[in-house]
Design a protein around this motif. Structure first.
Motif, PDB file in Angstrom:
ATOM      1  N   PHE A 330     -31.868  46.222  38.759  1.00 42.61           N
ATOM      2  CA  PHE A 330     -31.140  44.961  38.718  1.00 42.61           C
ATOM      3  C   PHE A 330     -31.956  43.899  37.983  1.00 42.61           C
ATOM      4  O   PHE A 330     -31.420  43.111  37.206  1.00 42.61           O
ATOM      5  CB  PHE A 330     -30.827  44.512  40.145  1.00 42.61           C
ATOM      6  CG  PHE A 330     -30.325  43.101  40.245  1.00 42.61           C
ATOM      7  CD1 PHE A 330     -29.029  42.791  39.879  1.00 42.61           C
ATOM      8  CD2 PHE A 330     -31.145  42.093  40.703  1.00 42.61           C
ATOM      9  CE1 PHE A 330     -28.567  41.495  39.965  1.00 42.61           C
ATOM     10  CE2 PHE A 330     -30.684  40.800  40.793  1.00 42.61           C
ATOM     11  CZ  PHE A 330     -29.390  40.493  40.416  1.00 42.61           C
ATOM     12  N   LEU A 346     -25.250  46.771  38.675  1.00 37.27           N
ATOM     13  CA  LEU A 346     -25.348  45.435  39.274  1.00 37.27           C
ATOM     14  C   LEU A 346     -25.960  44.434  38.301  1.00 37.27           C
ATOM     15  O   LEU A 346     -25.722  43.237  38.405  1.00 37.27           O
ATOM     16  CB  LEU A 346     -26.179  45.491  40.549  1.00 37.27           C
ATOM     17  CG  LEU A 346     -25.418  45.965  41.780  1.00 37.27           C
ATOM     18  CD1 LEU A 346     -26.365  46.268  42.912  1.00 37.27           C
ATOM     19  CD2 LEU A 346     -24.416  44.911  42.200  1.00 37.27           C
ATOM     20  N   ALA A 349     -23.739  42.051  36.865  1.00 34.56           N
ATOM     21  CA  ALA A 349     -23.177  40.997  37.719  1.00 34.56           C
ATOM     22  C   ALA A 349     -24.271  40.008  38.078  1.00 34.56           C
ATOM     23  O   ALA A 349     -24.439  39.642  39.227  1.00 34.56           O
ATOM     24  CB  ALA A 349     -22.576  41.614  38.969  1.00 34.56           C
ATOM     25  N   GLN A 350     -25.049  39.581  37.068  1.00 36.35           N
ATOM     26  CA  GLN A 350     -26.238  38.827  37.414  1.00 36.35           C
ATOM     27  C   GLN A 350     -25.993  37.336  37.595  1.00 36.35           C
ATOM     28  O   GLN A 350     -26.745  36.678  38.295  1.00 36.35           O
ATOM     29  CB  GLN A 350     -27.306  39.046  36.338  1.00 36.35           C
ATOM     30  CG  GLN A 350     -28.662  39.205  36.958  1.00 36.35           C
ATOM     31  CD  GLN A 350     -29.629  39.802  35.988  1.00 36.35           C
ATOM     32  OE1 GLN A 350     -29.412  39.802  34.791  1.00 36.35           O
ATOM     33  NE2 GLN A 350     -30.737  40.295  36.501  1.00 36.35           N
ATOM     34  N   ASN A 351     -24.983  36.786  36.968  1.00 34.16           N
ATOM     35  CA  ASN A 351     -24.790  35.353  37.167  1.00 34.16           C
ATOM     36  C   ASN A 351     -23.412  35.043  37.727  1.00 34.16           C
ATOM     37  O   ASN A 351     -22.481  35.841  37.627  1.00 34.16           O
ATOM     38  CB  ASN A 351     -25.061  34.572  35.882  1.00 34.16           C
ATOM     39  CG  ASN A 351     -24.131  35.004  34.776  1.00 34.16           C
ATOM     40  OD1 ASN A 351     -22.923  34.863  34.897  1.00 34.16           O
ATOM     41  ND2 ASN A 351     -24.692  35.568  33.718  1.00 34.16           N
ATOM     42  N   VAL A 352     -23.331  33.858  38.322  1.00 33.85           N
ATOM     43  CA  VAL A 352     -22.128  33.484  39.048  1.00 33.85           C
ATOM     44  C   VAL A 352     -20.894  33.528  38.158  1.00 33.85           C
ATOM     45  O   VAL A 352     -19.824  33.941  38.579  1.00 33.85           O
ATOM     46  CB  VAL A 352     -22.299  32.084  39.647  1.00 33.85           C
ATOM     47  CG1 VAL A 352     -21.009  31.600  40.255  1.00 33.85           C
ATOM     48  CG2 VAL A 352     -23.379  32.098  40.693  1.00 33.85           C
ATOM     49  N   ARG A 353     -21.070  33.134  36.890  1.00 36.65           N
ATOM     50  CA  ARG A 353     -19.896  33.064  36.031  1.00 36.65           C
ATOM     51  C   ARG A 353     -19.273  34.434  35.811  1.00 36.65           C
ATOM     52  O   ARG A 353     -18.057  34.603  35.866  1.00 36.65           O
ATOM     53  CB  ARG A 353     -20.268  32.412  34.703  1.00 36.65           C
ATOM     54  CG  ARG A 353     -19.945  30.955  34.759  1.00 36.65           C
ATOM     55  CD  ARG A 353     -20.483  30.125  33.639  1.00 36.65           C
ATOM     56  NE  ARG A 353     -21.172  28.986  34.214  1.00 36.65           N
ATOM     57  CZ  ARG A 353     -20.590  28.055  34.965  1.00 36.65           C
ATOM     58  NH1 ARG A 353     -19.301  28.138  35.265  1.00 36.65           N
ATOM     59  NH2 ARG A 353     -21.277  27.044  35.443  1.00 36.65           N
ATOM     60  N   ILE A 355     -19.553  36.979  37.801  1.00 34.07           N
ATOM     61  CA  ILE A 355     -18.960  37.441  39.053  1.00 34.07           C
ATOM     62  C   ILE A 355     -17.627  36.746  39.286  1.00 34.07           C
ATOM     63  O   ILE A 355     -16.676  37.353  39.770  1.00 34.07           O
ATOM     64  CB  ILE A 355     -19.909  37.186  40.235  1.00 34.07           C
ATOM     65  CG1 ILE A 355     -21.252  37.854  39.982  1.00 34.07           C
ATOM     66  CG2 ILE A 355     -19.326  37.751  41.520  1.00 34.07           C
ATOM     67  CD1 ILE A 355     -22.287  37.532  41.011  1.00 34.07           C
ATOM     68  N   ALA A 356     -17.539  35.473  38.910  1.00 29.14           N
ATOM     69  CA  ALA A 356     -16.292  34.750  39.106  1.00 29.14           C
ATOM     70  C   ALA A 356     -15.194  35.322  38.219  1.00 29.14           C
ATOM     71  O   ALA A 356     -14.041  35.422  38.631  1.00 29.14           O
ATOM     72  CB  ALA A 356     -16.491  33.270  38.818  1.00 29.14           C
ATOM     73  N   PRO A 359     -15.079  39.811  39.757  1.00 29.61           N
ATOM     74  CA  PRO A 359     -15.758  40.052  41.038  1.00 29.61           C
ATOM     75  C   PRO A 359     -15.969  41.543  41.325  1.00 29.61           C
ATOM     76  O   PRO A 359     -16.894  41.902  42.048  1.00 29.61           O
ATOM     77  CB  PRO A 359     -14.830  39.426  42.085  1.00 29.61           C
ATOM     78  CG  PRO A 359     -13.660  38.898  41.382  1.00 29.61           C
ATOM     79  CD  PRO A 359     -13.851  39.023  39.921  1.00 29.61           C
ATOM     80  N   LEU A 362     -19.411  43.133  41.023  1.00 30.36           N
ATOM     81  CA  LEU A 362     -20.363  43.001  42.133  1.00 30.36           C
ATOM     82  C   LEU A 362     -19.918  43.841  43.319  1.00 30.36           C
ATOM     83  O   LEU A 362     -20.708  44.577  43.911  1.00 30.36           O
ATOM     84  CB  LEU A 362     -20.486  41.533  42.550  1.00 30.36           C
ATOM     85  CG  LEU A 362     -21.284  41.263  43.823  1.00 30.36           C
ATOM     86  CD1 LEU A 362     -22.749  41.608  43.605  1.00 30.36           C
ATOM     87  CD2 LEU A 362     -21.161  39.810  44.253  1.00 30.36           C
TER      88      LEU A 362
END
Lengths: 392, 328
Positions: A330, A346, A349-353, A355-356, A359, A362
């Motif tokens: 990761f 994974l 899926a390292q940053n919030v954007r 994942i948003a 999703p 993640l």
């Protein structure tokens, strides 16, 4: 159970530690059962542990037949389908006259382009039907790298169609496929790592516990140093030293080695403790008086009686290894693409954007890791409770 | 007591030496050294290289000496002069870089430890007293799941949930407008709004483990005759439990620091990387990826030493709590 008749084959040193204890008043079957039968009986009473064992078995089966189970190839990228959301399987279609008819399918995608940012987003289009089937011909692969095949457990019936049950990633690769291939790498790293730890732990632990004194003191110091260092910084430090030019296979083995180098201490402690307890037991004294060498005492007499305990500790050590690999990959200093592991997945899926937007990138790999760790923990707990069938 | 502390201190010495050797091994591990790669990139970009300067560095760090001599130069610098070496990437002494991040790293670790205690104590007592109740099962399940979720996955998940449902962009310790602002009440509130995620992430594993230990210990204790006697004499239940059994069951609670601490420090490292907190974790990762090895090695050594100090404190606390340990 194969061990039951050991008692009767009369070999003097066949394994005194597993002489069944006869209980008065119990059921006759139980009274004459060997230790492994008793362990098994005690284990299956743990319903959760049995379920966990089945889950783990399923995981390994998935790992073994990854190529066949995956609907596509892990590197097959379709840039026109970036971050496509997961599709649901439906079994019936509604005909024009309103009746239902049998046809497994997934719903296709509708593409919308945001006029301002020119960003493409996909939504499920309920009117587009993509028929799918089981045991379909799909992209060709080699099972275990040997047998050329093109049969997949499930997939779209028409070759141009796409099916993304868990969605896609940035490059439009099928997440389900990659997750299945990742299972192979992640699950096997745990096994190989634990095998190395097992050797280290058992050898050092038994030497330490058997001889005591200076040898013991030295080994204990080493264990103390290793177990009091925070593991993640250490793993990071060692993994970062792997040269970038190495092949994926070399990296795989080195990472496994690194992970296992710090995993053996718990095992060594357990083995040492049991050795201390058993060293002066009657059967060991008897074997010693019979003239057994020390090596024979350790490996032939004491270790076999620890097998069930070792098995339990090993099971509990496995999830640590899997998490270690996942964490390193990761962070980008463990396994790297083109190798696919849960940690590599994974990494996307390292940053919030991200994942948003997606999703599922993640949720699914993280879910796989948590499920595996949870199963190993439950299984290990069950094994530990069952390891000593003569308790109570 | 003094003798006990002294003994513990002496025991620490070989462990410290072992740790420093491991840290130095990590410094030495990458092929080549930073100086060589720096030289290469400098001459690539046409920068004039000062040969005298290079020779001086070679001399100071003993790049041409055998392993043992290099190790000695490094460790004696740290022990005798507090000189952790030079960060070639940042062009600054390593110690200054680390010192900036020491306080946040330490305080978040401590807060996480307090969180672990504060949560696991009441839950552990409740679970032991109401065994096999719905609440107990719920906490046990929570514990298993808490143990099974790796730190970084939990950090990512909480980050996503906070972003999705609270509109909060987490990451860092402060919102942008407060980073350089002087301390004020608003800044403090802002800090708390950022701090809850790392604390929960780092603390959950330890909490789950401690609840299990406390529950097991307290259960053993609650079945002992003295508890039954106390109950038979009509002591109120809270007093029966809190006055004696909990005090005894607390012992492993304190000794648990010993093994919870390495996990906490590990957790702090990776969580800080994921959440981009101004702590040692991101600094370490960055140093490792560019092979700024003196910085990386020093951080690893320091994290280990911090853990050891924590263990020493836990041993001393334990000796204060339990006279049997002092006199053995």
């Amino acid at each position: 159970m194969t061990h039951v008749h050991l008692e009767s084959d009369g070999a003097a040193e066949a394994g005194p530690a597993i002489t069944p204890i006869r209980r008065s008043g119990g059921k006759t079957e139980i009274a004459v059962a060997g230790p492994w039968t008793l362990i098994w009986l005690k284990f299956v009473r743990h319903k959760v542990a049995v379920v966990a064992a089945v889950l783990i078995l399923v995981m390994y089966l998935i790992a073994a037949f990854a190529e066949f189970l995956a609907p596509a190839l892990p590197e097959a990228a379709k840039p026109q389908f970036t971050y496509a959301p997961p599709q649901d399987i439906a079994l019936f279609v509604t005909e024009t006259d309103g009746s239902l008819s049998w046809m497994p399918h997934v719903k296709g995608y509708k593409q919308t382009v945001d006029p301002a940012s020119l960003k493409r987003t996909f939504t499920i289009d309920p009117d587009k039907v993509v028929p799918i089937g089981f045991f379909v011909k799909g992209p060709a692969y080699k099972l275990w790298g040997l047998i050329p095949m093109d049969l997949h457990l499930m997939g779209p019936l028409k070759s141009g169609d796409t099916m993304y049950l868990l969605g896609t990633d940035k490059l439009g690769r099928d997440l389900l496929t990659r997750l299945i291939y990742g299972t192979r790498v992640s699950m096997s790293i745990g096994l190989i790592g634990v095998a190395i730890s097992l050797c280290l732990g058992v050898v050092l632990g038994s030497i330490s516990g058997f001889y005591g004194g200076w040898v013991d003191l030295g080994i204990q110091r080493v264990i103390e140093v290793i177990s009091s260092m925070p593991t993640i910084p250490l793993w990071l430090g060692l993994a970062a030293a792997v040269p970038l030019t190495w092949s994926p296979l070399q990296v795989y083995f080195v990472i496994t080695l690194i992970v296992s180098l710090f995993g053996w201490t718990g095992l060594a402690r357990e083995v040492r403790g049991r050795f201390f307890a058993l060293r002066s037991d009657d059967f060991v004294t008897a074997a010693r008086l019979d003239g057994s060498s020390e090596r024979r005492l350790i490996f032939r007499h004491i270790l076999p009686s620890l097998t069930s305990h070792i098995l339990a500790v090993v099971t509990l050590a496995l999830p640590t290894m899997i998490v270690a690999e996942t964490a390193l990959s990761f962070l980008g200093i463990g396994l790297k693409a083109p190798v696919v592991s849960w940690g590599v997945l994974l990494q996307e899926a390292q940053n919030v954007r991200t994942i948003a937007t997606a999703p599922w990138l993640l949720i699914w790999p993280a879910g796989a890791v948590v499920l595996t760790v949870l199963s190993y923990n439950f299984l290990g707990d069950g094994l530990r409770d069952a390891a000593d069938p003569y308790e109570n | 007591m003094l003798r006990y502390i002294l003994k513990r201190l002496i025991y620490m010495i070989p462990t410290l030496i072992g740790m420093s050797i491991i840290a130095f091994l990590i410094i030495q591990l990458p092929p080549g050294d930073y100086l060589t790669s720096m030289l290469a990139s400098m001459s690539d970009s046409g920068v004039n290289v000062d040969q005298a300067q290079i020779a001086r560095y070679r001399e100071i760090y003993g790049f041409d000496d055998p392993f043992v001599v290099q190790y000695w130069k490094w460790i004696s610098g740290i022990v005798l002069r507090g000189d952790f070496g030079y960060s070639f990437e940042w062009n600054r002494p390593v110690w200054g870089l680390i010192a900036e991040r020491l306080a946040p790293t330490l305080s978040v670790s401590l807060l996480a430890l307090l969180f672990v205690w504060a949560v696991s104590l009441p839950i552990g007592i409740y679970s032991a007293m109401r065994r096999h109740s719905v609440g107990d099962y719920a906490f046990t399940l929570f514990g298993f799941i808490g143990l099974a979720i790796p730190n970084f996955i939990m950090a990512l998940t909480l980050m996503y949930l906070a972003y999705r449902y609270m509109g909060q962009t987490v990451g860092g310790l402060f919102s942008r407008e407060y980073v350089n602002a002087p301390w004020s009440w608003d800044k403090f509130v802002d800090l708390l709004a950022h701090l809850w995620i790392p604390i929960i992430v780092i603390g959950t594993n330890g909490t789950a483990a401690l609840i299990r230990i406390l529950r097991a210990n307290l259960t053993d204790e609650l079945n002992k005759p003295y508890v039954i006697t106390a109950k038979a004499k009509g002591l109120p239940e809270y007093k029966v439990v809190l006055k004696y059994p909990v005090r005894i069951a607390l012992n492993p609670f304190v000794s648990a620091i010993g093994w919870v601490l390495p996990e906490l420090i590990s957790g702090v490292t990776i969580t800080a990387i994921v959440l981009n907190l101004p702590m040692m974790g991101p600094l370490l990762l960055r140093a490792l990826t560019v092979q700024d090895m003196y910085l990386a090695g020093s951080i690893i050594l320091l994290l280990g030493v911090l853990t050891l100090i924590g263990m020493l404190i836990s041993d001393i606390l334990l000796a204060i709590l339990d006279p049997r340990i002092r006199f053995n």
